[in-house]
Design an enzyme around this catalytic site. Structure first.
Site, PDB file in Angstrom:
ATOM      1  N   CYS A  68      -5.975   2.079   5.899  1.00 35.30           N
ATOM      2  CA  CYS A  68      -6.644   0.860   6.354  1.00 35.30           C
ATOM      3  C   CYS A  68      -6.035   0.430   7.695  1.00 35.30           C
ATOM      4  O   CYS A  68      -5.101   1.057   8.206  1.00 35.30           O
ATOM      5  CB  CYS A  68      -6.477  -0.246   5.310  1.00 35.30           C
ATOM      6  SG  CYS A  68      -4.777  -0.867   5.189  1.00 35.30           S
TER       7      CYS A  68
ATOM      8  N   GLU B 132       0.999   3.877   1.834  1.00 34.21           N
ATOM      9  CA  GLU B 132       1.517   4.279   3.148  1.00 34.21           C
ATOM     10  C   GLU B 132       2.684   3.397   3.584  1.00 34.21           C
ATOM     11  O   GLU B 132       3.688   3.897   4.104  1.00 34.21           O
ATOM     12  CB  GLU B 132       0.419   4.205   4.216  1.00 34.21           C
ATOM     13  CG  GLU B 132      -0.795   5.056   3.923  1.00 34.21           C
ATOM     14  CD  GLU B 132      -1.921   4.283   3.247  1.00 34.21           C
ATOM     15  OE1 GLU B 132      -3.086   4.541   3.593  1.00 34.21           O
ATOM     16  OE2 GLU B 132      -1.635   3.441   2.371  1.00 34.21           O
TER      17      GLU B 132
ATOM     18  N   HIS C 127       0.856  -1.180   0.000  1.00 38.00           N
ATOM     19  CA  HIS C 127       0.000   0.000   0.000  1.00 38.00           C
ATOM     20  C   HIS C 127       0.896   1.235   0.000  1.00 38.00           C
ATOM     21  O   HIS C 127       2.048   1.193   0.447  1.00 38.00           O
ATOM     22  CB  HIS C 127      -0.895   0.017   1.238  1.00 38.00           C
ATOM     23  CG  HIS C 127      -1.995  -0.978   1.206  1.00 38.00           C
ATOM     24  ND1 HIS C 127      -3.069  -0.909   2.056  1.00 38.00           N
ATOM     25  CD2 HIS C 127      -2.196  -2.081   0.435  1.00 38.00           C
ATOM     26  CE1 HIS C 127      -3.894  -1.905   1.811  1.00 38.00           C
ATOM     27  NE2 HIS C 127      -3.380  -2.642   0.836  1.00 38.00           N
TER      28      HIS C 127
END
Length: 154
Positions: A86, A58, A56
């Protein structure tokens, strides 16, 4: 370098998201800045091409930042992301001791910064983050909506 506005840094995250979109991935981008406002980490979503469920935006930005500063603790830093993180990404931010998360679009299906869960501000955990929501909300939302709209029309 002096600290810039949230809008400026979100533009840098949007640029990362464009890289994901160019690769056919969900267009989410992230950056990490230090206390002086210098970008120390960049990342974009690419779990499909990397065959990595943890790729992801991040996580990639955190890995880049930790590698650059040679420390997994990123105290005093701010992570900018075009989409609300998330649970997995929120957990990584807590472990890295990120000071602040600034995100654009909420994620009502998986958001861990208030939309679905409140992981980043849960007082039962050993660290919590300052949360800034909705920076360049319309633009961040539109990028995602347009991506999924184009996918559904294929």
């Amino acid at each position: 370098m002096a600290l810039e506005s949230h809008e400026h840094y979100m533009e840098l995250a949007l640029e990362e998201g464009r890289k994901a979109e160019s690769a056919g991935e969900v267009p989410v981008g992230a950056i990490v800045i230090d206390e002086r406002g210098e970008v120390i980490g960049r990342g974009f979503n690419h779990p499909i091409s990397a065959a990595d469920p943890a790729a992801h935006a991040e996580i990639m930005a955190l890995r880049d930042a930790a590698s650059r500063v040679r420390n997994y603790r990123l105290t005093g830093t701010t992570l900018y992301c075009t989409l609300e993180p998330c649970i997995m990404c929120a957990g990584a931010m807590i472990h890295a001791r990120i000071q602040r998360i600034v995100f654009g679009a909420p994620d009502p299906k998986a958001g861990a910064a208030g939309s679905l869960y409140n992981v980043l501000s849960d007082p039962r955990l050993n660290h919590s983050l300052e949360i800034v929501r909705g920076v360049r909300l319309e633009e961040c939302s539109a990028v995602l909506q347009n991506f999924f709209r184009s996918r559904r029309s294929l």
